[in-house]
Design a protein around this motif. Structure first.
Motif, PDB file in Angstrom:
ATOM      1  N   TYR A  31       0.855  -1.196   0.000  1.00  0.00           N
ATOM      2  CA  TYR A  31       0.000   0.000   0.000  1.00  0.00           C
ATOM      3  C   TYR A  31       0.889   1.243   0.000  1.00  0.00           C
ATOM      4  O   TYR A  31       1.103   1.881   1.025  1.00  0.00           O
ATOM      5  CB  TYR A  31      -0.922   0.007   1.226  1.00  0.00           C
ATOM      6  CG  TYR A  31      -1.729  -1.265   1.388  1.00  0.00           C
ATOM      7  CD1 TYR A  31      -2.873  -1.466   0.625  1.00  0.00           C
ATOM      8  CD2 TYR A  31      -1.336  -2.239   2.301  1.00  0.00           C
ATOM      9  CE1 TYR A  31      -3.615  -2.635   0.762  1.00  0.00           C
ATOM     10  CE2 TYR A  31      -2.072  -3.393   2.451  1.00  0.00           C
ATOM     11  CZ  TYR A  31      -3.204  -3.599   1.683  1.00  0.00           C
ATOM     12  OH  TYR A  31      -3.938  -4.750   1.816  1.00  0.00           O
ATOM     13  N   GLN A  78      -7.145   3.581   5.318  1.00  0.00           N
ATOM     14  CA  GLN A  78      -6.587   2.339   4.784  1.00  0.00           C
ATOM     15  C   GLN A  78      -5.775   1.605   5.844  1.00  0.00           C
ATOM     16  O   GLN A  78      -5.816   0.373   5.941  1.00  0.00           O
ATOM     17  CB  GLN A  78      -5.718   2.637   3.571  1.00  0.00           C
ATOM     18  CG  GLN A  78      -5.246   1.396   2.807  1.00  0.00           C
ATOM     19  CD  GLN A  78      -6.376   0.642   2.153  1.00  0.00           C
ATOM     20  OE1 GLN A  78      -7.308   1.238   1.596  1.00  0.00           O
ATOM     21  NE2 GLN A  78      -6.330  -0.681   2.237  1.00  0.00           N
ATOM     22  N   VAL A  79      -5.037   2.353   6.658  1.00  0.00           N
ATOM     23  CA  VAL A  79      -4.285   1.739   7.767  1.00  0.00           C
ATOM     24  C   VAL A  79      -5.238   0.990   8.695  1.00  0.00           C
ATOM     25  O   VAL A  79      -4.985  -0.169   9.075  1.00  0.00           O
ATOM     26  CB  VAL A  79      -3.490   2.805   8.545  1.00  0.00           C
ATOM     27  CG1 VAL A  79      -2.958   2.224   9.857  1.00  0.00           C
ATOM     28  CG2 VAL A  79      -2.349   3.330   7.706  1.00  0.00           C
ATOM     29  N   SER A 100      -8.195  -0.169   8.044  1.00  0.00           N
ATOM     30  CA  SER A 100      -8.791  -1.295   7.342  1.00  0.00           C
ATOM     31  C   SER A 100      -7.854  -2.504   7.322  1.00  0.00           C
ATOM     32  O   SER A 100      -8.274  -3.646   7.547  1.00  0.00           O
ATOM     33  CB  SER A 100      -9.157  -0.891   5.909  1.00  0.00           C
ATOM     34  OG  SER A 100      -9.700  -1.987   5.211  1.00  0.00           O
ATOM     35  N   VAL A 101      -6.574  -2.251   7.050  1.00  0.00           N
ATOM     36  CA  VAL A 101      -5.592  -3.337   7.051  1.00  0.00           C
ATOM     37  C   VAL A 101      -5.448  -3.916   8.464  1.00  0.00           C
ATOM     38  O   VAL A 101      -5.383  -5.146   8.657  1.00  0.00           O
ATOM     39  CB  VAL A 101      -4.235  -2.840   6.514  1.00  0.00           C
ATOM     40  CG1 VAL A 101      -3.149  -3.904   6.714  1.00  0.00           C
ATOM     41  CG2 VAL A 101      -4.352  -2.474   5.038  1.00  0.00           C
ATOM     42  N   GLN A 113      -7.627  -4.117  10.754  1.00  0.00           N
ATOM     43  CA  GLN A 113      -8.795  -4.916  11.125  1.00  0.00           C
ATOM     44  C   GLN A 113      -8.685  -6.358  10.638  1.00  0.00           C
ATOM     45  O   GLN A 113      -9.337  -7.247  11.199  1.00  0.00           O
ATOM     46  CB  GLN A 113     -10.066  -4.276  10.550  1.00  0.00           C
ATOM     47  CG  GLN A 113     -10.566  -3.076  11.325  1.00  0.00           C
ATOM     48  CD  GLN A 113     -11.859  -2.529  10.731  1.00  0.00           C
ATOM     49  OE1 GLN A 113     -11.902  -2.185   9.533  1.00  0.00           O
ATOM     50  NE2 GLN A 113     -12.888  -2.455  11.545  1.00  0.00           N
ATOM     51  N   GLN A 114      -7.896  -6.600   9.625  1.00  0.00           N
ATOM     52  CA  GLN A 114      -7.762  -7.951   9.081  1.00  0.00           C
ATOM     53  C   GLN A 114      -7.174  -8.925  10.112  1.00  0.00           C
ATOM     54  O   GLN A 114      -7.355 -10.143   9.980  1.00  0.00           O
ATOM     55  CB  GLN A 114      -6.868  -7.927   7.835  1.00  0.00           C
ATOM     56  CG  GLN A 114      -7.399  -7.116   6.680  1.00  0.00           C
ATOM     57  CD  GLN A 114      -6.410  -7.034   5.530  1.00  0.00           C
ATOM     58  OE1 GLN A 114      -5.429  -7.794   5.454  1.00  0.00           O
ATOM     59  NE2 GLN A 114      -6.647  -6.106   4.608  1.00  0.00           N
ATOM     60  N   TYR A 115      -6.521  -8.399  11.094  1.00  0.00           N
ATOM     61  CA  TYR A 115      -5.826  -9.260  12.061  1.00  0.00           C
ATOM     62  C   TYR A 115      -6.590  -9.426  13.379  1.00  0.00           C
ATOM     63  O   TYR A 115      -6.047  -9.992  14.337  1.00  0.00           O
ATOM     64  CB  TYR A 115      -4.427  -8.711  12.320  1.00  0.00           C
ATOM     65  CG  TYR A 115      -3.627  -8.596  11.052  1.00  0.00           C
ATOM     66  CD1 TYR A 115      -3.117  -9.729  10.428  1.00  0.00           C
ATOM     67  CD2 TYR A 115      -3.425  -7.357  10.450  1.00  0.00           C
ATOM     68  CE1 TYR A 115      -2.395  -9.629   9.236  1.00  0.00           C
ATOM     69  CE2 TYR A 115      -2.703  -7.248   9.267  1.00  0.00           C
ATOM     70  CZ  TYR A 115      -2.198  -8.379   8.660  1.00  0.00           C
ATOM     71  OH  TYR A 115      -1.494  -8.286   7.479  1.00  0.00           O
ATOM     72  N   VAL A 165       1.624  -3.646  10.615  1.00  0.00           N
ATOM     73  CA  VAL A 165       0.627  -2.970   9.775  1.00  0.00           C
ATOM     74  C   VAL A 165       1.253  -1.773   9.047  1.00  0.00           C
ATOM     75  O   VAL A 165       1.076  -1.605   7.827  1.00  0.00           O
ATOM     76  CB  VAL A 165      -0.581  -2.531  10.621  1.00  0.00           C
ATOM     77  CG1 VAL A 165      -1.510  -1.616   9.810  1.00  0.00           C
ATOM     78  CG2 VAL A 165      -1.344  -3.756  11.121  1.00  0.00           C
ATOM     79  N   TYR A 166       1.971  -0.957   9.757  1.00  0.00           N
ATOM     80  CA  TYR A 166       2.541   0.244   9.140  1.00  0.00           C
ATOM     81  C   TYR A 166       3.656  -0.103   8.146  1.00  0.00           C
ATOM     82  O   TYR A 166       3.931   0.677   7.199  1.00  0.00           O
ATOM     83  CB  TYR A 166       3.044   1.218  10.196  1.00  0.00           C
ATOM     84  CG  TYR A 166       1.978   2.218  10.600  1.00  0.00           C
ATOM     85  CD1 TYR A 166       1.800   3.387   9.859  1.00  0.00           C
ATOM     86  CD2 TYR A 166       1.146   1.989  11.691  1.00  0.00           C
ATOM     87  CE1 TYR A 166       0.817   4.305  10.197  1.00  0.00           C
ATOM     88  CE2 TYR A 166       0.172   2.899  12.043  1.00  0.00           C
ATOM     89  CZ  TYR A 166      -0.008   4.061  11.296  1.00  0.00           C
ATOM     90  OH  TYR A 166      -1.000   4.969  11.625  1.00  0.00           O
ATOM     91  N   GLN A 168       3.427  -2.225   5.912  1.00  0.00           N
ATOM     92  CA  GLN A 168       2.768  -2.455   4.623  1.00  0.00           C
ATOM     93  C   GLN A 168       2.515  -1.143   3.861  1.00  0.00           C
ATOM     94  O   GLN A 168       2.175  -1.163   2.675  1.00  0.00           O
ATOM     95  CB  GLN A 168       1.449  -3.202   4.853  1.00  0.00           C
ATOM     96  CG  GLN A 168       1.656  -4.587   5.463  1.00  0.00           C
ATOM     97  CD  GLN A 168       0.375  -5.338   5.731  1.00  0.00           C
ATOM     98  OE1 GLN A 168      -0.478  -5.443   4.833  1.00  0.00           O
ATOM     99  NE2 GLN A 168       0.234  -5.869   6.950  1.00  0.00           N
ATOM    100  N   PHE A 169       2.740  -0.025   4.561  1.00  0.00           N
ATOM    101  CA  PHE A 169       2.629   1.293   3.929  1.00  0.00           C
ATOM    102  C   PHE A 169       4.009   1.921   3.746  1.00  0.00           C
ATOM    103  O   PHE A 169       4.119   3.108   3.447  1.00  0.00           O
ATOM    104  CB  PHE A 169       1.733   2.205   4.772  1.00  0.00           C
ATOM    105  CG  PHE A 169       0.306   1.733   4.799  1.00  0.00           C
ATOM    106  CD1 PHE A 169      -0.614   2.243   3.877  1.00  0.00           C
ATOM    107  CD2 PHE A 169      -0.117   0.794   5.714  1.00  0.00           C
ATOM    108  CE1 PHE A 169      -1.934   1.814   3.878  1.00  0.00           C
ATOM    109  CE2 PHE A 169      -1.432   0.365   5.723  1.00  0.00           C
ATOM    110  CZ  PHE A 169      -2.354   0.864   4.804  1.00  0.00           C
TER     111      PHE A 169
END
Length: 260
Positions: A146, A153-154, A156-157, A159-161, A185-186, A188-189
């Motif tokens: 991302y 978006q952060v 949302s990502v 929440q996947q976990y 998570v961060y 991934q950005f």
């Protein structure tokens, strides 16, 4: 003249008779006195209750006041010592309900700690085998999925976990601790964060709680997570629990925003 002398002396037989009579009368008198004395002694020797049964325990025939006091004092000392020993033994061996409850709580706490330790050991074993099967933080930093950063978006990502178990030191979907979760998570950005709460707090800008948005960081003493809106936090809590959204339980926190 000889006739006058003869007539004035009593005859020898008459004198002897008088002496014998005198001795006989004295013996009778002595016998009477002895009899009377014997009666008096016998009367005085009778016990007091022979004359008055109600006075059998009277002062004249009972213990003296001094004897009574000595006995009373002796009994008091003896009984008092026994009573004191009994009380001391009871006090030393007695267990209160509060002590019993504390003992039960200590046993329960020890059992819970042992269960948590075993669970953590299982989680670490699972983490060791599963963490290598997916992309790591280094993989994401090298090629972020991302590249266009946004707080929504952060969030949302992140929440996947939800539901991922807490693992101390974890930084992969096999298990997260609080700062490992934020770091993963961060990454991934394309944002490289240290694996520590204080280090992550220092990487961003502190903003007011009123301006907080989902995706911002909630920073506490020794703990952090993602702000989830409406006074909630999404975080990896502690051993035995999993990532979830829950109310922020303290007022001792602040908000940090990354990416600005």
């Amino acid at each position: 003249m000889p006739e006058t002398t003869t007539s004035s002396r009593p005859a020898t037989g008459s004198v002897a008779a008088q002496a014998k009579k005198k001795r006989k009368g004295g013996w009778i008198l002595n016998a009477g006195v002895i009899t009377v004395a014997t009666g008096l002694i016998a009367t005085m020797s009778l016990p007091a209750f022979a004359f008055n049964p109600a006075d059998a325990q009277g002062t004249a025939f009972g213990p003296s006041a001094a004897d009574s006091m000595k006995k009373a004092q002796s009994q008091t000392v003896e009984v008092g010592g026994v009573a004191a020993s009994a009380v001391n033994r009871d006090a030393a061996s007695a267990t209160t309900q509060e002590q019993l409850d504390a003992q039960k709580a200590a046993v329960a706490a020890a059992a819970a700690a042992e269960a948590a330790r075993r669970q953590a050991a299982v989680q670490l074993a699972t983490y060791a085998t599963q963490s290598s099967t997916g992309p790591s933080v280094s993989d994401f930093l090298a090629n972020p999925p991302y590249p266009n950063f946004s707080l929504s978006q952060v969030f949302s990502v992140a929440q996947q976990y939800i539901g991922t178990p807490y693992v101390y030191g974890g930084a992969s979907p096999a298990g997260f601790d609080c700062s490992g979760y934020v770091m993963y998570v961060y990454a991934q950005f394309g944002i490289n964060l240290p694996h520590s709460v204080s280090g992550q707090a220092a990487m961003g800008k502190r903003i007011s709680i009123a301006d907080a948005q989902p995706g911002d960081l909630v920073i506490m003493s020794g703990h952090d997570g993602f702000y989830a809106g409406n006074g909630n936090i999404m975080d990896a809590p502690d051993t035995g629990r999993s990532i979830s959204i829950r109310p922020i339980w303290t007022s001792d926190y602040y908000i940090v925003r990354l990416g600005i």
